[in-house]
Design an enzyme around this catalytic site. Structure first.
Site, PDB file in Angstrom:
ATOM      1  N   PRO A  33     -10.578  73.377  75.318  1.00 56.43           N
ATOM      2  CG  PRO A  33     -10.662  72.716  77.348  1.00 56.43           C
ATOM      3  CD  PRO A  33     -10.581  71.996  76.079  1.00 56.43           C
ATOM      4  N   GLY A  34      -8.065  74.517  74.867  1.00 55.03           N
ATOM      5  CA  GLY A  34      -6.576  74.380  75.206  1.00 55.03           C
ATOM      6  C   GLY A  34      -5.555  73.796  75.437  1.00 55.03           C
ATOM      7  CB  ALA A  35      -4.893  70.236  76.998  1.00 49.72           C
ATOM      8  CD1 TRP A  36      -4.020  67.743  72.966  1.00 47.26           C
ATOM      9  CD2 TRP A  36      -4.661  67.485  71.059  1.00 47.26           C
ATOM     10  NE1 TRP A  36      -5.189  66.703  72.965  1.00 47.26           N
ATOM     11  CE2 TRP A  36      -5.039  66.597  71.492  1.00 47.26           C
ATOM     12  CE3 TRP A  36      -3.825  67.760  69.858  1.00 47.26           C
ATOM     13  CZ2 TRP A  36      -4.637  65.215  70.707  1.00 47.26           C
ATOM     14  CZ3 TRP A  36      -4.502  66.767  68.923  1.00 47.26           C
ATOM     15  CH2 TRP A  36      -5.101  65.535  69.380  1.00 47.26           C
ATOM     16  CG  ASP A  62     -12.742  74.507  69.753  1.00 43.09           C
ATOM     17  OD1 ASP A  62     -11.962  73.475  69.690  1.00 43.09           O
ATOM     18  OD2 ASP A  62     -14.000  74.621  69.804  1.00 43.09           O
ATOM     19  CG  ASP A  79     -16.890  75.173  60.934  1.00 45.52           C
ATOM     20  OD1 ASP A  79     -16.553  74.451  60.710  1.00 45.52           O
ATOM     21  OD2 ASP A  79     -18.602  75.190  60.307  1.00 45.52           O
ATOM     22  CG  ASP A 104      -7.935  65.749  70.721  1.00 45.25           C
ATOM     23  OD1 ASP A 104      -9.314  65.199  70.560  1.00 45.25           O
ATOM     24  OD2 ASP A 104      -8.319  66.676  72.415  1.00 45.25           O
ATOM     25  CE  LYS A 144     -11.582  63.764  68.981  1.00 43.75           C
ATOM     26  NZ  LYS A 144     -11.920  63.924  70.459  1.00 43.75           N
TER      27      LYS A 144
HETATM   28  N1  SAM Z   1      -8.093  68.729  72.194  1.00 42.63           N
HETATM   29  C1  SAM Z   1      -8.390  70.128  73.074  1.00 42.63           C
HETATM   30  C2  SAM Z   1      -7.424  70.179  74.063  1.00 42.63           C
HETATM   31  O1  SAM Z   1      -6.711  69.504  74.875  1.00 42.63           O
HETATM   32  O2  SAM Z   1      -7.999  71.232  75.010  1.00 42.63           O
HETATM   33  C3  SAM Z   1      -9.774  69.340  72.961  1.00 42.63           C
HETATM   34  C4  SAM Z   1     -10.791  69.486  72.434  1.00 42.63           C
HETATM   35  S1  SAM Z   1     -12.141  69.187  72.283  1.00 42.63           S
HETATM   36  C5  SAM Z   1     -11.833  67.229  72.512  1.00 42.63           C
HETATM   37  C6  SAM Z   1     -12.749  68.822  70.563  1.00 42.63           C
HETATM   38  C7  SAM Z   1     -13.062  70.401  70.000  1.00 42.63           C
HETATM   39  O3  SAM Z   1     -13.677  69.745  69.201  1.00 42.63           O
HETATM   40  C8  SAM Z   1     -14.240  70.978  70.518  1.00 42.63           C
HETATM   41  O4  SAM Z   1     -13.253  72.501  71.476  1.00 42.63           O
HETATM   42  C9  SAM Z   1     -15.705  71.242  69.575  1.00 42.63           C
HETATM   43  O5  SAM Z   1     -15.922  72.933  69.637  1.00 42.63           O
HETATM   44  C10 SAM Z   1     -14.178  71.689  68.510  1.00 42.63           C
HETATM   45  N2  SAM Z   1     -15.098  71.590  66.942  1.00 42.63           N
HETATM   46  C11 SAM Z   1     -15.781  70.892  66.530  1.00 42.63           C
HETATM   47  N3  SAM Z   1     -16.448  71.866  65.658  1.00 42.63           N
HETATM   48  C12 SAM Z   1     -15.132  72.423  65.228  1.00 42.63           C
HETATM   49  C13 SAM Z   1     -14.923  72.715  63.891  1.00 42.63           C
HETATM   50  N4  SAM Z   1     -15.576  72.693  62.468  1.00 42.63           N
HETATM   51  N5  SAM Z   1     -14.579  73.721  63.994  1.00 42.63           N
HETATM   52  C14 SAM Z   1     -14.011  74.200  64.749  1.00 42.63           C
HETATM   53  N6  SAM Z   1     -13.906  73.265  66.287  1.00 42.63           N
HETATM   54  C15 SAM Z   1     -14.430  72.541  66.164  1.00 42.63           C
END
Ligand code: SAM
Length: 190
Positions: A33-36, A62, A79, A104, A144
Site C-alpha cells: 500500500p505504499g509504506a516503503w 504494483d 506488472d 518487497d 525480498k
Molecule cells: N513494501 C510495501 C509497503 O511497504 O507498503 C508492501 C509490499 S507487499 C508485501 C507485496 C506487493 O507486491 C503486493 O502489493 C503485490 O501486489 C506486489 N506484487 C507482486 N507481484 C508483483 C508484480 N509482478 N509486479 C508488481 N507488483 C507485484
C-alpha cells in the site's frame, strides 16, 4: 504514520546500510500500500521538504492500486516482470537511471513452499534484468526472497553483477516469517 508496518523493515535496513540518500532516484517494486515509498520519499527528499538538500524521486509500481502519495509517482495495475514496463520506467526516470531499486514483492503464496520460493526467485531475476537496463553503476538493489533450492543460484548471479551482496533479516520482520532480503550494492554495469 505509515501505511503498513513493513516501513520499519526498510527503515532498519537503511539505518544500518545507508541505502537511501537525498537526491537519489528510487524504484519501489511491489509498492502497495505504499509504506516503503513513504520512507523513500522522506529519505531521498523527493517532496523537496529540505530545500538545503538535493531533491530525489520515487517511482512505485504494483499489480494493485496504490493511494496517491506526495513525492511519489505510482504506476498501478502494472506488472514489473513485463519487459515493456522496463521501457516505461526508463522514460520516467529523471536521468534515465535509478540509484536504488527496492523490491518487497511477493507472489500470492500457494502454500507449496518450494513452488513459492521458485516463483519469487524468478521475480528477483526479472529485477536483475531491470537493473541491467537502468541501474546506475555503483547503485543498489534490495530484494525480498524466500529461502530454498535456488537461493544459491540467485546469489551467484547477484554476486556477478554487484560487488557486495549480503543477506539481511530485519528484526522488524516477524520471526515466523521465512522472508529474507538480499542487499546488493555497488552495481557493476556490464
Ligand atoms: N513494501 C510495501 C509497503 O511497504 O507498503 C508492501 C509490499 S507487499 C508485501 C507485496 C506487493 O507486491 C503486493 O502489493 C503485490 O501486489 C506486489 N506484487 C507482486 N507481484 C508483483 C508484480 N509482478 N509486479 C508488481 N507488483 C507485484
Amino acid at each position: 504514520n505509515y501505511r503498513c508496518r513493513s516501513a520499519f523493515k526498510l527503515i532498519e535496513m537503511d539505518e544500518k546500510y545507508s541505502i537511501l540518500k537525498p537526491g537519489f532516484s528510487v524504484i519501489d517494486c511491489g509498492a502497495a500500500p505504499g509504506a516503503w515509498s513513504q520512507v523513500a520519499v522522506q529519505r531521498v527528499n523527493s517532496t523537496g521538504e529540505r530545500p538545503d538538500l538535493p531533491r530525489g524521486s520515487v517511482i512505485g509500481i504494483d499489480l494493485l492500486h496504490i493511494a496517491p502519495l506526495e513525492g511519489a509517482h505510482f504506476l498501478f495495475n502494472q506488472d514489473i516482470t513485463d519487459a515493456n514496463m522496463h521501457t516505461v520506467l526508463q522514460r520516467l526516470l529523471p536521468q534515465t537511471h535509478a540509484d536504488v531499486i527496492l523490491s518487497d514483492m511477493a507472489p500470492n503464496a500457494s502454500g507449496f513452499r518450494e513452488l513459492d520460493h521458485e516463483r519469487l526467485v524468478s521475480m528477483c531475476f526479472s529485477l536483475l534484468e531491470l537493473a541491467e537496463k537502468l541501474l546506475r553503476p555503483g547503485g543498489s538493489l534490495v530484494c525480498k526472497y524466500w529461502d530454498g533450492a535456488s537461493t544459491h543460484k540467485l546469489r551467484e548471479h547477484l554476486t556477478h553483477s554487484f560487488r557486495d551482496v549480503r543477506t539481511v533479516k530485519p528484526k522488524a520482520s516477524r520471526k515466523e516469517s521465512a522472508e529474507l532480503y538480499f542487499l546488493a550494492r555497488m552495481f557493476r554495469k556490464m
